[in-house]
Design a protein around this motif. Structure first.
Motif, mmCIF file in Angstrom:
data_model
loop_
_atom_site.group_PDB
_atom_site.id
_atom_site.type_symbol
_atom_site.label_atom_id
_atom_site.label_comp_id
_atom_site.label_asym_id
_atom_site.label_seq_id
_atom_site.Cartn_x
_atom_site.Cartn_y
_atom_site.Cartn_z
ATOM 1 N N ASP A 77 0.802 -1.228 0.000
ATOM 2 C CA ASP A 77 0.000 0.000 0.000
ATOM 3 C C ASP A 77 0.830 1.270 0.000
ATOM 4 O OD1 ASP A 77 -2.666 -0.825 -0.069
ATOM 5 O OD2 ASP A 77 -2.655 -1.334 2.055
ATOM 6 N N ASP A 81 -0.416 4.750 -1.689
ATOM 7 C CA ASP A 81 -0.910 5.750 -0.744
ATOM 8 C C ASP A 81 -0.121 7.046 -0.867
ATOM 9 O OD1 ASP A 81 -2.844 4.063 0.230
ATOM 10 O OD2 ASP A 81 -1.710 3.456 2.006
ATOM 11 N N GLY A 82 1.200 6.916 -1.025
ATOM 12 C CA GLY A 82 2.029 8.108 -1.181
ATOM 13 C C GLY A 82 1.708 8.864 -2.457
ATOM 14 N N VAL A 84 -1.224 8.813 -4.131
ATOM 15 C CA VAL A 84 -2.542 9.440 -3.993
ATOM 16 C C VAL A 84 -2.443 10.691 -3.146
ATOM 17 C CG1 VAL A 84 -4.854 9.149 -3.020
ATOM 18 C CG2 VAL A 84 -3.826 7.301 -4.367
ATOM 19 N N ALA A 85 -1.701 10.622 -2.043
ATOM 20 C CA ALA A 85 -1.544 11.790 -1.173
ATOM 21 C C ALA A 85 -0.840 12.926 -1.897
ATOM 22 C CB ALA A 85 -0.770 11.399 0.089
ATOM 23 N N ALA A 86 0.182 12.601 -2.685
ATOM 24 C CA ALA A 86 0.906 13.641 -3.422
ATOM 25 C C ALA A 86 0.004 14.322 -4.448
ATOM 26 C CB ALA A 86 2.125 13.032 -4.113
ATOM 27 N N ASP A 88 -3.210 14.567 -4.235
ATOM 28 C CA ASP A 88 -4.221 15.356 -3.522
ATOM 29 C C ASP A 88 -3.720 16.768 -3.240
ATOM 30 O OD1 ASP A 88 -6.080 13.339 -3.536
ATOM 31 O OD2 ASP A 88 -5.641 12.643 -1.495
ATOM 32 N N GLU A 89 -2.398 16.926 -3.195
ATOM 33 C CA GLU A 89 -1.820 18.246 -2.940
ATOM 34 C C GLU A 89 -1.681 19.073 -4.216
ATOM 35 O OE1 GLU A 89 1.842 17.722 -0.910
ATOM 36 O OE2 GLU A 89 0.945 16.724 0.832
ATOM 37 N N LYS A 135 -7.383 1.892 -5.237
ATOM 38 C CA LYS A 135 -6.504 3.049 -5.009
ATOM 39 C C LYS A 135 -5.764 3.421 -6.283
ATOM 40 C CE LYS A 135 -5.550 2.119 -0.108
ATOM 41 N NZ LYS A 135 -4.491 1.834 0.893
#
Length: 399
Positions: A77, A81-82, A84-86, A88-89, A135
Motif C-alpha cells: 500500500d 498511498d504516497g 494518492v496523497a501527493a 491530492d496536494e 486506489k
C-alpha cells in the motif's frame, strides 16, 4: 557532584531508552521490508531479514506486525498511498507536467521498495488486491484527467497507464544516476508518452517482426517445462506444487525427479528459454536495419511482439528471477545485461546526447510502458495492439 538517587535514575531510564528507539520505527520497518520483498520476492523473504535491515530483533518486529503477510500487505500500500496523497496536494486543473512531477517524485523516493506492487501484489488476498486496485484506479483517473485535458483522445487510459509505466520502471532496476537527472528523464519520457499520437506506429517505422517459434515439446522434459509455465504465471512459482506439475503431464510427483532435480530447475529452464527466444528475436530484427533510429524501432517492435506472444513465459521470467538461487540466476542476469547493452548502444547512436546511464534508464522506461500498456490491453495479441504499444515505447525513448 553527588550521584543521582535510585529513584531519579529510574525516572530517567525511560527517556534514555526512548532516545534509542526511533519514533518512526514502523515506517523504517515498512521501508526495509519493501526492499527485501522487492529484491527477494514475497516467499523467499523472511522476517529475520527485515528485522536485520532495521537493526532490531525478530521479536521486536513481531510487536509491530503479527506475521509476514500483514507486513507485506502494508508494504504493497505504501507507494500507492504516497502517490494518492501527493496528487491530492496538486490543485485541480493543474498542468500535466505538475501532475506527473508529483508522481515521479514519490516513485523515485520509493524506488527501492516499489517493485512490490508490480510483481509481488499477486500474493495478496483477493480483498486486499481489490482494495489496492481501487486506489490505483483513483490515481490513474486523476492522471488521466490531466492527460485528456491537454491531449484529448479516447484511448481508455492507454497512454496514461503507459506513462505511469515509464515512471514506475525505476523500481525494477538498479542503474545509479543523480536523483534530479533521474526525475527529469522519467518526467520527460512520461510526458512524451502522454502526448503521443493516435494508435499506430510512427509513419514509415512499422516493422515486421520475425520471432522464433516456441519449441514444440517433443520430450517428457520439454512437456514438463511447457506445462509448468502457465501454472507459475497463474499462481506464482512458490504456490505451485510438484503434484500440480506432475498431474498436468500425467506423471507421479516422484517421476518428475527423473527429468529435473527440483522445481527450481524447472523455473530456471523457463527463464533460460525466455532469454533465448528474446535474444534470437533481437538478432533477427537487427539484420537489415539501416541506421540507429530504425534499429531502436526494430528493438521496440520485437520486444512488444515477444511480450504479447510469450506473455506467460515472459511474466514468469520477470517476476520469478529474484527468487532463483545465485547459481541459477547468474546466466540469466548476464543475458539481461547483454540485451540491455544492445538497446543502450543503438539508443545512444540515435540520441548522442545521452550518456550510458541515461540511456539505460530510458530503455527500462520503454519496458515499463510495455508492461502497463500490455496489461491494459489484457495482452490481447493483435497487429493494432502491437503497433500502438510500439509507438508508445518509441515515444518513451524520445527517438
Amino acid at each position: 557532584m553527588a550521584s543521582a538517587s535510585p529513584s531519579a535514575r529510574s525516572a530517567a531510564a525511560p527517556d534514555a531508552t526512548a532516545a534509542t528507539r526511533p519514533r518512526n520505527r514502523r515506517q523504517l520497518i515498512v521501508g526495509a521490508a519493501g526492499r527485501v520483498f522487492s529484491e527477494r520476492g514475497y516467499h523467499a523473504a523472511s522476517m529475520e531479514e527485515v528485522a536485520a535491515g532495521v537493526g532490531i530483533t525478530a521479536a521486536a518486529l513481531y510487536r509491530h506486525f503479527p506475521n509476514k503477510y500483514a507486513l507485506f500487505a502494508e508494504c504493497a500500500d505504501v507507494m500507492v498511498d504516497g502517490l494518492v496523497a501527493a496528487l491530492d496536494e496538486v490543485p485541480p486543473g493543474a498542468a500535466l507536467a505538475d501532475v506527473l512531477t508529483a508522481v515521479t517524485r514519490i516513485t523515485v523516493a520509493h524506488r527501492a521498495s516499489g517493485g512490490v506492487y508490480r510483481w509481488e501484489a499477486r500474493y495478496l488476498s483477493r480483498e486486499d488486491r481489490r482494495r489496492l486496485a481501487a486506489k490505483f484506479d483513483r490515481l490513474a483517473g486523476r492522471v488521466d484527467e490531466a492527460v485528456q485535458r491537454e491531449h484529448p483522445r479516447d484511448d481508455e487510459r492507454l497512454r496514461t497507464l503507459a506513462a505511469l509505466g515509464a515512471i514506475g520502471s525505476i523500481t525494477m532496476h538498479h542503474t545509479s544516476i543523480a536523483q534530479r537527472r533521474l526525475e527529469e528523464l522519467l518526467l520527460a519520457s512520461a510526458l512524451r508518452v502522454a502526448a503521443s499520437g493516435p494508435a499506430g506506429a510512427p509513419a514509415g517505422s512499422r516493422t515486421v517482426v520475425d520471432l522464433p517459434a516456441q519449441p514444440v515439446p517433443r520430450t517428457r522434459r520439454a512437456e514438463i517445462l511447457a506445462a509448468s509455465v502457465p501454472l507459475f504465471a497463474r499462481d506464482g512459482f512458490a504456490s505451485v506444487t510438484n503434484g500440480q506439475i506432475a498431474e498436468a503431464v500425467g506423471l507421479t510427483p516422484s517421476a518428475l525427479y527423473r527429468h529435473y532435480p527440483g522445481k527450481t530447475d524447472i523455473l530456471a529452464a523457463a527463464c533460460l528459454q525466455a532469454a533465448a527466444l528474446l535474444a534470437q528475436g533481437v538478432e533477427r530484427s537487427l539484420r537489415e536495419v539501416t541506421g540507429p533510429h530504425d534499429a531502436v524501432v526494430a528493438l521496440a517492435a520485437t520486444y512488444v511482439a515477444y511480450s504479447f506472444e510469450y506473455t506467460e513465459l515472459n511474466s514468469v521470467a520477470e517476476a520469478e528471477l529474484a527468487g532463483l538461487p545465485t547459481g541459477h540466476r547468474r546466466p540469466l542476469v548476464l543475458a539481461q545485461r547483454e540485451h540491455i547493452a544492445v538497446w543502450e548502444q543503438q539508443l545512444r547512436l540515435a540520441r548522442p546526447e545521452l550518456d550510458p546511464r541515461q540511456a539505460r534508464v530510458l530503455v527500462h522506461a520503454g519496458f515499463g510502458v510495455v508492461v502497463e500498456a500490455g496489461r491494459r490491453l489484457r495482452w490481447l495479441d493483435t497487429p493494432g495492439h502491437r503497433e500502438s504499444v510500439t509507438a508508445l515505447v518509441v515515444s518513451a525513448l524520445g527517438v
